[in-house]
Each structure stands twice: as structure tokens, then as C-alpha cells.
Design a protein around this motif. Sequence first.
Motif, PDB file in Angstrom:
ATOM      1  N   ASP A   1     -39.581   5.828 -20.197  1.00 13.99           N
ATOM      2  CA  ASP A   1     -38.699   4.653 -20.162  1.00 13.99           C
ATOM      3  C   ASP A   1     -38.685   3.940 -21.515  1.00 13.99           C
ATOM      4  OD1 ASP A   1     -38.064   5.177 -17.515  1.00 13.99           O
ATOM      5  OD2 ASP A   1     -39.414   3.634 -16.706  1.00 13.99           O
ATOM      6  N   GLU A   2     -39.840   3.801 -22.139  1.00 15.29           N
ATOM      7  CA  GLU A   2     -39.923   3.142 -23.439  1.00 15.29           C
ATOM      8  C   GLU A   2     -39.206   3.960 -24.514  1.00 15.29           C
ATOM      9  OE1 GLU A   2     -40.847   0.526 -26.616  1.00 15.29           O
ATOM     10  OE2 GLU A   2     -40.463   0.280 -24.473  1.00 15.29           O
TER      11      GLU A   2
ATOM     12  N   ALA B   1     -35.524   3.365 -23.929  1.00 15.34           N
ATOM     13  CA  ALA B   1     -35.193   1.978 -24.284  1.00 15.34           C
ATOM     14  C   ALA B   1     -35.170   1.794 -25.799  1.00 15.34           C
ATOM     15  CB  ALA B   1     -36.187   1.010 -23.641  1.00 15.34           C
TER      16      ALA B   1
END
Length: 181
Positions: free
Chosen positions: A67-68, A71
Motif C-alpha cells: 500500500d505504501e 501511495a
Amino acid sequence: MLKKSFLAVFTLLMLTACGNKDEEISTEDRAKTIEDGTVGFEMVGDNVEEATNVPAEEEKAILAAFDEYIAALNEEEINRYMQTIAKDPRGFKYDEEKVYATEAFDQFDSKREVANVTVAKYKDEEAEVFANMTLHSLQLETNIEHESAGRQVTVFVKEDGAWKVTSVYYIGDDSKSSTGK
């Protein structure tokens, strides 16, 4: 000519990160790749089986790292993005990735949408995350928009206790890609 150069640069942008491999390979070559450990599962069809041996805390950490990574790419924050990358990755060079990603961030406004995110393979120090991905991109200089869809496997390694991207494999779906103004 402009559209062709855009598509060439765009293809590189889609693959930002990690010795990315956009491959159309035969069944025989795919089997060989899987056997030699390059990709831990076959990316054919819509179903990807979830690894059953992933400890719950590790799965949570791996998915948070993925997810990071997404993102940081979507926010086009180079330092944040580089923190998601392994210091000694396989198939690409860390310093070259920083230069390339900086150039891509300067030339494009891109957003990635991911679906069906699955930890498909897990070992103590390595994990493979599968995701269906759609990239919406705007080339800033020409104002040309492009959309591309495909399947991606992001390979993570554990580095100093944290999961970091070490390589990416991407197979595009030409039937879901478009270019326009």
C-alpha cells in the motif's frame, strides 16, 4: 510520431520500479521462469491463489508495504517512493531507479488503482504480491491521457525488519488500454 514517443515513455512509466518485466511469454518459457524461481506462480487467468503459509502479522506488514509503495507512486514523492525500494534490489539498480522515477514524476501525472491484492507466495524473507492494476496517466507536456490495465507481481524482501520492493513483473492487457486527449 508524438503518440508513438508518448507510448514508449508511458510504457516505461507504467513499469516504474524495479527491473520491471513486461513480458509476453510462451507457456514453455513461463514454466521455465516459474521453475527457476523468478516468479513464484503463474499469472494466467483471473484467479490467483493466496499463499496459505503467511503468518497474520507478516501478511499485514507485507500488504502495508505494498500500500505504501502504491501511495508513494501515486503521490509522486521520490524520497517516500525510494524508501519502499530495497537497497540491494534484484534486476535493477537503486540509484538508476531514483533518476528514472524522478524523470517520470516530472513528465507525467499518474495514478494507479489496484484490485485483488493478494499475497501469492511467502517465504521468511521474501513475498510476492499479486494485484490487478489500472494506470491513469497524463503526459504533462502534451496533455495526452492514457489508461493501461494489467496484472502485476511485486516481489518484496525483508530488509532490516521491513518489507521492501526488490522487483516487479507486469503483464499488460492491451484490450483495456487506451490513449486519447
